[in-house]
Design an enzyme around this catalytic site. Structure first.
Site, short mmCIF file in Angstrom:
data_model
loop_
_atom_site.label_atom_id
_atom_site.label_comp_id
_atom_site.label_asym_id
_atom_site.label_seq_id
_atom_site.Cartn_x
_atom_site.Cartn_y
_atom_site.Cartn_z
N CYS A 8 -12.48 2.19 12.19
CA CYS A 8 -13.55 1.25 12.56
C CYS A 8 -14.91 1.89 12.29
O CYS A 8 -15.84 1.22 11.80
CB CYS A 8 -13.45 0.85 14.02
SG CYS A 8 -12.20 -0.41 14.37
N ASP A 31 -8.89 8.75 0.21
CA ASP A 31 -8.32 9.55 1.32
C ASP A 31 -8.96 10.95 1.30
O ASP A 31 -9.13 11.56 0.23
CB ASP A 31 -6.80 9.64 1.17
CG ASP A 31 -6.12 10.11 2.44
OD1 ASP A 31 -5.41 9.30 3.07
OD2 ASP A 31 -6.31 11.30 2.81
N THR A 96 -0.76 8.33 11.60
CA THR A 96 -1.64 9.21 12.36
C THR A 96 -2.95 8.53 12.76
O THR A 96 -3.61 8.96 13.70
CB THR A 96 -1.97 10.50 11.57
OG1 THR A 96 -2.61 10.13 10.34
CG2 THR A 96 -0.72 11.30 11.28
N HIS A 99 -5.20 2.36 12.97
CA HIS A 99 -5.94 1.20 12.44
C HIS A 99 -5.23 0.89 11.13
O HIS A 99 -5.13 1.76 10.25
CB HIS A 99 -7.42 1.58 12.21
CG HIS A 99 -8.27 0.49 11.64
ND1 HIS A 99 -9.46 0.07 12.22
CD2 HIS A 99 -8.15 -0.24 10.50
CE1 HIS A 99 -10.01 -0.88 11.48
NE2 HIS A 99 -9.23 -1.09 10.42
N HIS A 101 -3.73 0.46 7.73
CA HIS A 101 -4.23 0.90 6.44
C HIS A 101 -3.07 0.98 5.46
O HIS A 101 -1.93 1.27 5.85
CB HIS A 101 -4.96 2.25 6.53
CG HIS A 101 -4.14 3.33 7.16
ND1 HIS A 101 -3.99 3.44 8.54
CD2 HIS A 101 -3.44 4.35 6.64
CE1 HIS A 101 -3.24 4.48 8.82
NE2 HIS A 101 -2.87 5.05 7.68
N HIS A 103 -1.92 2.86 1.96
CA HIS A 103 -2.16 3.93 1.01
C HIS A 103 -1.88 3.39 -0.39
O HIS A 103 -0.81 2.83 -0.63
CB HIS A 103 -1.21 5.10 1.27
CG HIS A 103 -1.34 5.75 2.60
ND1 HIS A 103 -2.00 6.95 2.79
CD2 HIS A 103 -0.89 5.37 3.83
CE1 HIS A 103 -1.93 7.28 4.09
NE2 HIS A 103 -1.26 6.35 4.73
#
Ligand code: 5GP
Ligand code: ZN
Length: 114
Positions: A8, A31, A96, A99, A101, A103
């Site tokens: 966020c 990343d 980990t 929120h 996501h 990849h």
């Protein structure tokens, strides 16, 4: 928005990120600890903790994230050779950051164990 959520804070600019693509609902950024030459994270700007918390009203947003993955792959130049999009969920999924996501990983030959 969740005040202490890392992604966020990236989504609203309180923390920096190397952006790849952005619109009003989605942000794609590199990343910080890439596992491949191309390793991009796609997040909804709306706080959703994981795939398990996606609600019926988020269905269009989730589809839109996939369209943004197409754009990010093009920007990164991996759309011809192929790439992988994956989301980790919970402990066994090794999530980990809580929120949602996705990849986007590519730029080399991937194995199923990455
Ligand atoms: P997860 O393990 O939750 O599926 O993925 C979280 C990802 O976020 C990891 O690949 C990790 O390297 C990345 N990450 C953690 N903190 C940051 C950060 O502050 N900035 C960026 N760009 N990526 C981060
Ligand atoms: Zn969040």
């Amino acid at each position: 928005m969740s005040a202490d959520c890392l992604f966020c804070q990236i989504a609203d600019g309180r923390l920096p990120a190397r952006k790849v693509y952005e619109d009003d609902r989605v942000l794609a950024f590199h990343d910080i600890n890439p596992i491949a030459p191309v390793h991009i994270l796609l997040i909804p700007k709306k706080h959703i903790a994981s795939l398990l918390e996606i609600a019926p009203e988020d269905k269009e947003l989730v589809g839109h994230i996939h369209m943004c993955a197409q754009k990010a792959a093009q920007v990164a130049g991996v759309e011809q050779d192929g790439f992988r999009v994956v989301t980790n969920i919970g402990k066994n999924g090794q999530q980990t950051v809580f929120h949602l996501h996705y990849h986007l990983i590519g730029g080399r030959q991937l194995r199923w164990d990455m």
